[in-house]
Motif scaffolding. Structure first.
Motif, mmCIF file in Angstrom:
data_model
loop_
_atom_site.group_PDB
_atom_site.id
_atom_site.type_symbol
_atom_site.label_atom_id
_atom_site.label_comp_id
_atom_site.label_asym_id
_atom_site.label_seq_id
_atom_site.Cartn_x
_atom_site.Cartn_y
_atom_site.Cartn_z
ATOM 1 N N GLY A 150 -4.333 5.795 1.322
ATOM 2 C CA GLY A 150 -3.468 4.890 0.586
ATOM 3 C C GLY A 150 -4.146 4.302 -0.628
ATOM 4 N N GLU A 187 -0.415 -0.838 -4.563
ATOM 5 C CA GLU A 187 0.679 -0.683 -5.524
ATOM 6 C C GLU A 187 0.274 -1.134 -6.917
ATOM 7 N N LEU A 241 -1.844 1.463 -8.683
ATOM 8 C CA LEU A 241 -1.045 2.578 -9.179
ATOM 9 C C LEU A 241 -0.253 2.178 -10.423
ATOM 10 N N SER A 254 10.419 14.336 -6.454
ATOM 11 C CA SER A 254 11.218 13.393 -5.670
ATOM 12 C C SER A 254 12.472 14.043 -5.115
ATOM 13 N N MET A 264 0.853 -1.172 0.000
ATOM 14 C CA MET A 264 0.000 0.000 0.000
ATOM 15 C C MET A 264 0.899 1.235 0.000
ATOM 16 N N ILE A 265 0.647 2.123 -0.925
ATOM 17 C CA ILE A 265 1.364 3.386 -0.997
ATOM 18 C C ILE A 265 0.576 4.399 -0.189
ATOM 19 N N GLU A 266 1.235 5.020 0.774
ATOM 20 C CA GLU A 266 0.562 5.931 1.695
ATOM 21 C C GLU A 266 0.938 7.382 1.412
ATOM 22 N N GLU A 267 0.002 8.276 1.719
ATOM 23 C CA GLU A 267 0.224 9.719 1.595
ATOM 24 C C GLU A 267 -0.516 10.420 2.722
ATOM 25 N N GLN A 290 1.574 17.790 -3.852
ATOM 26 C CA GLN A 290 2.392 16.997 -4.753
ATOM 27 C C GLN A 290 3.772 17.626 -4.826
#
Length: 158
Positions: free
Chosen positions: A71, A74, A77, A25, A1-4, A22
């Protein structure tokens, strides 16, 4: 799981609106302060808002301006990125090949543009058809409530 992490900017009956910033990187790079790319990334960073469905028990604990973690899987996404980036490229090349087979270079250019437009329309249609798909929407993971700092009054000895 990609979390933000994001900030709650609105509440409604069945979910919350979360604002995330946003960033490029470059924000994690050690040379950020001396790098022009990192500075441009900070300049061009922008906030985006997304609606996240929340179960009623958890919704009762969320307040405006709270920090929440959302989240997305993966594989969701990765597959979405593949569709969004690869489909227009494939349709552009196919359009150019079909246009080239018709004769001149102008037809190839026109075919490429038509292919690109068809790819963009296909992505728009895919997005519209899957807008209610729970597998493709962000999920509420947890609340990270930020407590306000409190100051303790000091007494001065006289």
């Amino acid at each position: 799981m990609i979390e933000e992490r994001g900030r709650v900017v609105a509440l409604d009956d069945s979910g919350i609106w979360v604002e995330t910033v946003q960033r490029s990187s470059c924000n994690g790079c050690a040379a950020k302060s001396g790098c022009g790319t990192g500075l441009l990334g900070d300049f061009w960073s922008r906030a985006s808002q997304v609606r996240v469905a929340v179960a009623p028990p958890a919704l009762d604990t969320v307040r405006l301006h709270d920090t929440v973690v959302i989240g997305i899987a993966e594989n969701t996404l990765a597959s979405s990125a593949l569709i969004v980036y690869l489909l227009p490229l494939v349709t552009l090349v196919l359009g150019a090949v079909i246009g080239q087979s018709m004769g001149t270079e102008a037809w190839a250019i026109l075919g490429a543009l038509v292919g690109l437009a068809l790819g963009a329309l296909a992505i728009r249609l895919y997005s519209h058809l899957n807008r209610a798909n729970p597998a493709l929407t962000p999920q509420f993971l947890r609340l990270e409530r930020e407590y306000a700092c409190t100051t303790i009054p000091t007494t001065e000895a006289r």
